[in-house]
Design an enzyme around this catalytic site. Structure first.
Site, mmCIF file in Angstrom:
data_model
loop_
_atom_site.group_PDB
_atom_site.id
_atom_site.type_symbol
_atom_site.label_atom_id
_atom_site.label_comp_id
_atom_site.label_asym_id
_atom_site.label_seq_id
_atom_site.Cartn_x
_atom_site.Cartn_y
_atom_site.Cartn_z
ATOM 1 C CB THR A 37 -0.913 -0.020 1.244
ATOM 2 O OG1 THR A 37 -1.772 -1.137 1.118
ATOM 3 C CG2 THR A 37 -1.752 1.234 1.372
ATOM 4 C CE1 TYR A 50 -5.964 0.164 -0.153
ATOM 5 C CE2 TYR A 50 -3.859 -0.277 -1.206
ATOM 6 C CZ TYR A 50 -4.723 -0.447 -0.148
ATOM 7 O OH TYR A 50 -4.365 -1.227 0.899
ATOM 8 C CB THR A 116 0.717 -3.511 6.471
ATOM 9 O OG1 THR A 116 -0.577 -3.507 5.872
ATOM 10 C CG2 THR A 116 1.353 -2.144 6.372
ATOM 11 C CG ASP A 117 -2.398 -7.465 3.793
ATOM 12 O OD1 ASP A 117 -2.731 -6.553 4.577
ATOM 13 O OD2 ASP A 117 -3.008 -7.708 2.730
ATOM 14 C CE LYS A 189 -2.678 -4.791 8.323
ATOM 15 N NZ LYS A 189 -2.808 -4.858 6.858
ATOM 16 C CD GLU A 310 -5.874 -27.429 28.568
ATOM 17 O OE1 GLU A 310 -6.891 -28.130 28.455
ATOM 18 O OE2 GLU A 310 -5.852 -26.204 28.314
#
Ligand code: ASP
Length: 353
Positions: A37, A50, A116-117, A189, A310
């Protein structure tokens, strides 16, 4: 500190009075762009939506006022993609380019621009395989370059400030957005669209950076860079590791599908402390017996996935991910599998890295 400030003031006074003084060369920062982006453009300012990766590296650099006062900047483009398309091949290419750039005496630090993903994954990968103590900082943005209040230029400016700050050497890859910077291992993120999306949920940020002023908080206590046993030299692919998400009524089907499709490792995003249904657990026990590396992580955003809590990991032949979330566990497991498939050694790596 005080003497240093006075000395700097004295040098500045001499410089302004025109006397000849020895100048320190500004640091050289190589910007390596991959898209996202931060390089994105809206079709029109009136419309929602976009396209990531529309602008090239020089356009990004030139959009940042006063960047040249912090460092001498050069740029190169490795790919120009939305980071949702990031893959093992690009990771290897990028890591090799970063290592090569850092070997050059002309480069003091590298700044990587990225979507950023998957920034939390790429940054952790680079942190484990970058072999120079010179700083590597990654930046992205949440708003495209053409948006009102685009956050990219400020993030690049602050990213260069962090990359050229004395504390950044030997810290592994850092991630800088929205006036904070984080160690790659810790950062995730957390918000789909807000500019305040990156957080180190268990530990807090490595520091703050405001209009180029850098303040460090947290030391780094895990092995990074040259201290790891991993290297991308001579690697042209990474082992397949799948992530499987646990939920109520989870069946064994996806685990069996991963194994039959050739996964060498499976990371489970478990419920709670890395738990899953009894049929899923049984399928994973079988997978581990057949030599597939199994890591239990959690779908929760915070806390540790504890060994032998566990689930009896010793008996099952599993690895517990500790602080690492599923995507970061996948990165470490891929690199671990380039060295060993022994779950005990892999568990050790999850403690150390
Ligand atoms: N989808 C974009 C990417 O990861 C989002 C961003 O960069 O903020 O490339």
């Amino acid at each position: 500190m005080r003497i240093a400030a006075l000395t700097l003031g004295f040098v500045a006074a001499l410089a302004t009075s025109g006397a000849a003084v020895a100048q320190t060369a500004p640091p050289n920062v190589r910007v390596i762009a991959t898209g996202g982006t931060i390089a994105g453009a809206q079709a029109s300012a009136q419309e929602y939506g976009y396209k990531s990766g529309a602008y090239d590296v020089n356009t990004l650099i030139n959009a940042v006022p006063n960047l040249g006062k912090l460092a001498r900047i050069t740029g190169e483009q490795v790919v120009n993609i939305g980071s949702q398309d990031m893959n093992d091949e690009v990771w290897l290419k990028l890591a090799k380019r970063v290592n090569e750039a850092l070997k050059s005496p002309e480069v003091d630090a590298v700044l990587v621009t990225h979507g950023t993903d998957t920034l939390e994954e790429t940054s952790y990968f680079l942190s484990l395989v970058t072999k120079s103590p010179k700083p590597v900082v990654m930046v992205g943005s949440m708003r495209p370059a053409t948006a009102i209040s685009a956050d990219g230029p400020g993030n690049i400016y602050n990213g260069v400030a962090v990359a050229t700050s004395p504390g950044a050497k030997g810290k592994g890859t850092l991630v800088c957005l929205n006036d904070e910077f984080h160690y790659a291992r810790n950062v995730v993120k957390t918000d789909t669209t807000s500019v305040q999306t990156f957080a180190s949920l268990n530990r807090g940020p490595a520091g703050l950076v405001h209009t180029g002023k850098v303040e460090w908080f947290e030391p780094m206590d895990k092995k990074v860079g040259a201290a790891t046993e991993f290297s991308v030299d001579g690697l042209d692919k990474l082992p397949r590791v799948d992530i499987i998400y646990a939920h109520a009524n989870m069946s064994s089907d996806l685990i069996e599908a991963a194994v039959s499709n050739g996964a060498k490792g499976i990371v489970v995003a478990g419920v709670g402390d890395g738990n899953m249904t009894t049929p899923a657990l049984e399928a994973l026990r079988k997978a581990a017996k057949s030599g597939v590396a199994v890591v239990r992580s959690t779908r929760l955003p915070m806390g540790l996935t504890l060994r032998n809590n566990e689930v009896n990991d010793d008996e099952m032949g599993f690895v517990a991910s500790g602080e690492l979330n599923p995507p970061k566990s996948r990165v470490l497991l891929q690199l671990a599998l380039t060295k060993t498939s022994d779950p005990k050694r892999i568990q050790q790596m999850f403690y150390e890295y």
